[in-house]
Design an enzyme around this catalytic site. Structure first.
Site, short mmCIF file in Angstrom:
data_model
loop_
_atom_site.label_atom_id
_atom_site.label_comp_id
_atom_site.label_asym_id
_atom_site.label_seq_id
_atom_site.Cartn_x
_atom_site.Cartn_y
_atom_site.Cartn_z
N LYS A 91 10.54 -24.77 4.23
CA LYS A 91 9.35 -24.45 5.63
C LYS A 91 8.17 -24.67 5.54
O LYS A 91 7.41 -25.89 6.04
CB LYS A 91 10.13 -23.54 5.94
N ARG A 140 12.67 -13.94 11.27
CA ARG A 140 13.15 -13.38 10.29
C ARG A 140 14.36 -12.48 9.85
O ARG A 140 15.07 -12.39 9.41
CB ARG A 140 12.39 -12.58 8.42
N ARG A 160 8.11 -24.40 -8.50
CA ARG A 160 6.98 -25.11 -7.14
C ARG A 160 5.71 -24.15 -7.34
O ARG A 160 5.16 -23.40 -8.48
CB ARG A 160 6.67 -23.96 -5.52
N ARG A 209 3.50 -18.86 -6.73
CA ARG A 209 3.11 -17.66 -6.00
C ARG A 209 3.78 -16.57 -7.09
O ARG A 209 5.08 -17.04 -7.96
CB ARG A 209 3.99 -17.97 -5.10
N ARG A 218 13.98 -11.92 -3.18
CA ARG A 218 14.39 -12.75 -2.35
C ARG A 218 15.92 -13.45 -1.81
O ARG A 218 15.59 -12.64 -0.07
CB ARG A 218 13.13 -13.10 -2.15
#
Ligand code: AP5
Ligand code: MG
Length: 223
Positions: free
Chosen positions: A19, A94, A133, A166, A177
């Site tokens: 996203k 969400r 990431r 992160r 998550r």
């Protein structure tokens, strides 16, 4: 909210689907304001505001931040003047309660969700994407150790700031998550499918190919 609102695009996808990667490209190409609730929460955590203190525990556990807090933050963001040119939402809504509040807020200003592209990626790929990431401190530009490394290791190609991982990309939090959030995402996807604005895109392809598919989905004839 601003007096009026332009085109509204809701970019849907699971954690790690791409996203943020695509929203940065598309918002620039289409002249839309990029509104990412995760980025707003991370800025609040960094600045140690009361919103940040509230949000941090939920984010660290991989849970959604409560709706009341999230919706208030989103509505404040939509009230800024740049929303008049149109917005690209990344990470909101969400759940269906957030989707319904968004519809009402937009309707009050004569607007609506025009199109909701959904970047579909299998769960196993999401784990690999989040584990590798790195993002930049200045603006959240995303990189990946394998699929999109920066030219100079540890440094953002765009703005020269430091890259970091992160805290919610640690393996245990990634699992949390996905466990906590994928069910709600399915319901949001159904919400927009029922409204006739959902456009599914194959997110397993390379970044440039996914951008091309999203641009086609966002062509004016498609909403
Ligand atoms: P948020 O920041 O929104 O995180 P997320 O939804 O979990 O999504 P990510 O940002 O992790 O993934 P992405 O889809 O942006 O992928 P990216 O482009 O970086 O939210 C964080 C937290 O805040 C939530 O857990 C929650 O606690 C809270 N929150 C936020 N919004 C909320 C809301 N509305 N309500 C309640 N709580 C909320 O890409 C991932 C990686 O893959 C990168 O390394 C990238 O380089 C790579 N990649 C991208 N595309 C490709 C491709 N096509 N091929 C190969 N690699 C790719
Ligand atoms: Mg993101």
């Amino acid at each position: 909210m601003t007096a009026s609102i332009g085109r509204v695009v809701v970019l849907l996808g699971a954690p790690g689907a791409g996203k943020g990667t695509q929203a940065q490209i598309l918002s620039e190409k289409l002249g839309l304001a990029h509104v990412a609730t995760g980025d707003l929460f991370r800025a609040a955590v960094r600045d140690e505001t009361s919103l940040g203190v509230t949000a941090k525990g939920y984010m660290d556990r991989g849970e959604l931040v409560p709706d009341a807090v999230t919706i208030e933050m989103l509505l404040e963001r939509l009230a800024k003047p740049d929303a008049e040119k149109g917005i690209l939402l990344d990470g909101f809504p969400r759940n269906t309660a957030q989707a319904e509040v968004l519809d009402k807020a937009l309707a009050d200003k004569g607007g609506r969700v025009d199109v909701a592209p959904y970047i579909e990626v299998p769960e196993a790929d999401l784990v690999a994407r989040l584990g590798g990431r790195w993002i930049c401190r200045a603006a959240g530009h995303p990189y990946h150790e394998q699929t999109k490394p920066s030219i100079t290791p540890g440094i953002c190609d765009v703005d020269g700031s430091e890259l970091y991982q992160r805290t919610d990309d640690q393996p245990a939090t990634v699992q949390a998550r996905l466990r906590q959030q994928l069910g709600a995402l399915d319901l949001v996807v159904d919400f927009y499918r029922t409204k006739g604005v959902l456009k599914a895109v194959d997110g397993r392809r390379g970044i440039d190919l996914v951008t091309g598919d999203l641009l086609a989905a966002l062509a004016p004839a498609n909403g």
